[in-house]
Design an enzyme around this catalytic site. Structure first.
Site, PDB file in Angstrom:
ATOM      1  N   ARG A  57      95.847  25.711  79.156  1.00 19.70           N
ATOM      2  CA  ARG A  57      97.041  25.540  79.982  1.00 19.70           C
ATOM      3  C   ARG A  57      96.783  24.418  80.983  1.00 19.70           C
ATOM      4  NH1 ARG A  57     101.342  28.943  80.875  1.00 19.70           N
ATOM      5  NH2 ARG A  57     102.559  28.524  82.736  1.00 19.70           N
ATOM      6  N   GLY A  99      97.731  40.115  99.213  1.00 22.87           N
ATOM      7  CA  GLY A  99      96.412  39.878  98.653  1.00 22.87           C
ATOM      8  C   GLY A  99      96.468  39.713  97.145  1.00 22.87           C
ATOM      9  N   GLN A 121      95.372  41.708  91.011  1.00 22.88           N
ATOM     10  CA  GLN A 121      94.704  41.715  89.710  1.00 22.88           C
ATOM     11  C   GLN A 121      93.458  40.845  89.756  1.00 22.88           C
ATOM     12  OE1 GLN A 121      97.188  40.476  86.467  1.00 22.88           O
ATOM     13  NE2 GLN A 121      95.589  40.675  84.934  1.00 22.88           N
ATOM     14  N   GLY A 143      92.798  33.740  84.813  1.00 28.75           N
ATOM     15  CA  GLY A 143      93.254  33.896  86.197  1.00 28.75           C
ATOM     16  C   GLY A 143      93.272  32.621  87.005  1.00 28.75           C
ATOM     17  N   GLU A 144      93.350  31.456  86.337  1.00 31.60           N
ATOM     18  CA  GLU A 144      93.306  30.201  87.091  1.00 31.60           C
ATOM     19  C   GLU A 144      94.504  30.051  88.022  1.00 31.60           C
ATOM     20  OE1 GLU A 144      92.985  25.353  86.420  1.00 31.60           O
ATOM     21  OE2 GLU A 144      92.234  26.715  84.886  1.00 31.60           O
TER      22      GLU A 144
END
Length: 295
Positions: A49, A68, A71, A90-91
């Site tokens: 991505r 916050g 995940q 999780g970028e």
């Protein structure tokens, strides 16, 4: 030799592995639940991505400031830099957290090799609802090129039909200027699919964008372009119209997706012979085809 893991484990399966009871793979886990300093986290250079919507990142950053990071990220020990970690999944959260001024992020850490990291990153991205058509097609292409997965296998693993995957892969045969319009959202996947069979798709793509044509209008424009004979030179030989069977059309789509060049098959009715034509748009594509055929 350890058996090859099946395709499609995805992010949920990865998290399930971490949360499960100890198994033979227990030594692969480093720390199941950690808080990692954000300046010690590095992006994955192989991340499929590439485009992150600025507005969405700002919205996510605002949410992170208020609530916050809920995940955790999936990380692995960095293969080169000691005491640092590389993002597996999780970028977006990592980028948004930097904007929000967060100093540490929750993370699940796994010891994964480069092949597993790339495969999981691609699969996680393909499963995202907001992935655009070009990113999805490039994800499928990477899985096929890097791991030898077939369209049928991908369809089974990801819950997609073979025709859906084949249609998206055909988009990659379009010239880069058209792909850029698709990447920017100026063309939809429907517009782009209409242009795949057009000999010179770029002028039509510009026309579609400038006039704001609908997909149906783009399809009509494309059909007219395919049906219009060349303006110069001898008149083409008229051939009887032959309706291709579904198997031939499917084979054309598969070959087009595999070679990234437009492939047409003309099989003589009632016979065992015919013609297979491969259309290239420039000398670089011709050179790539020659290299592929000479392997």
């Amino acid at each position: 030799m350890e058996p090859r893991k099946g395709l499609g484990r995805g992010l949920s399966a990865l998290l399930a592995d971490v949360a499960s009871a100890p198994t033979e793979e227990a030594p692969r886990r480093v720390v199941p639940d950690s808080s990692i300093p954000i300046d010690r986290i590095r992006p994955n250079p192989g991340q499929p991505r590439r485009d992150f919507d600025e507005r969405e990142l700002e919205e996510l950053a605002a949410s992170i400031r208020e609530k916050g990071v809920i995940q955790p990220l999936i990380l692995r020990p960095h293969p080169v830099e000691p005491e640092t970690w590389e993002i597996v999944a999780g970028e977006r959260r990592w980028r948004a957290a930097q904007r929000a001024g967060i100093h540490a992020l929750p993370a699940v850490i796994r010891a994964l090799d480069d092949t597993e990291v790339l495969e999981l990153a691609i699969i996680e991205n393909i499963q995202r609802a907001d992935l655009n058509a070009l990113e999805e097609a490039m994800g499928y292409r990477q899985l096929m090129d890097r791991f030898g997965h077939t369209q049928e296998r991908l369809g089974e693993a990801l819950g997609k039909s073979r025709s859906h995957i084949a249609n998206l892969l055909r988009l990659l045969t379009l010239p880069e200027p058209v792909l850029e319009l698709l990447r920017e959202g100026k063309l939809t996947a429907g517009h782009a699919r209409a242009l795949v069979t057009v000999p010179s798709p770029e002028p039509l793509a510009r026309q579609i964008v400038e006039k704001g044509l609908s997909v149906r209008q783009a399809e009509q424009l494309a059909r007219a372009a395919v049906a219009t004979p060349p303006s110069a030179g001898p008149a083409p030989v008229q051939r009887p119209t032959v309706t291709k069977d579904a198997d031939t059309r499917a084979l054309e789509e598969d070959l087009t997706a595999a070679l990234r060049l437009k492939v047409t098959i003309e099989h003589r009715a009632g016979g065992r012979s015919g013609e297979l034509r491969i259309r290239y748009g420039n000398l670089e594509e011709l050179d790539g085809l020659c290299q592929l055929l000479s392997r």
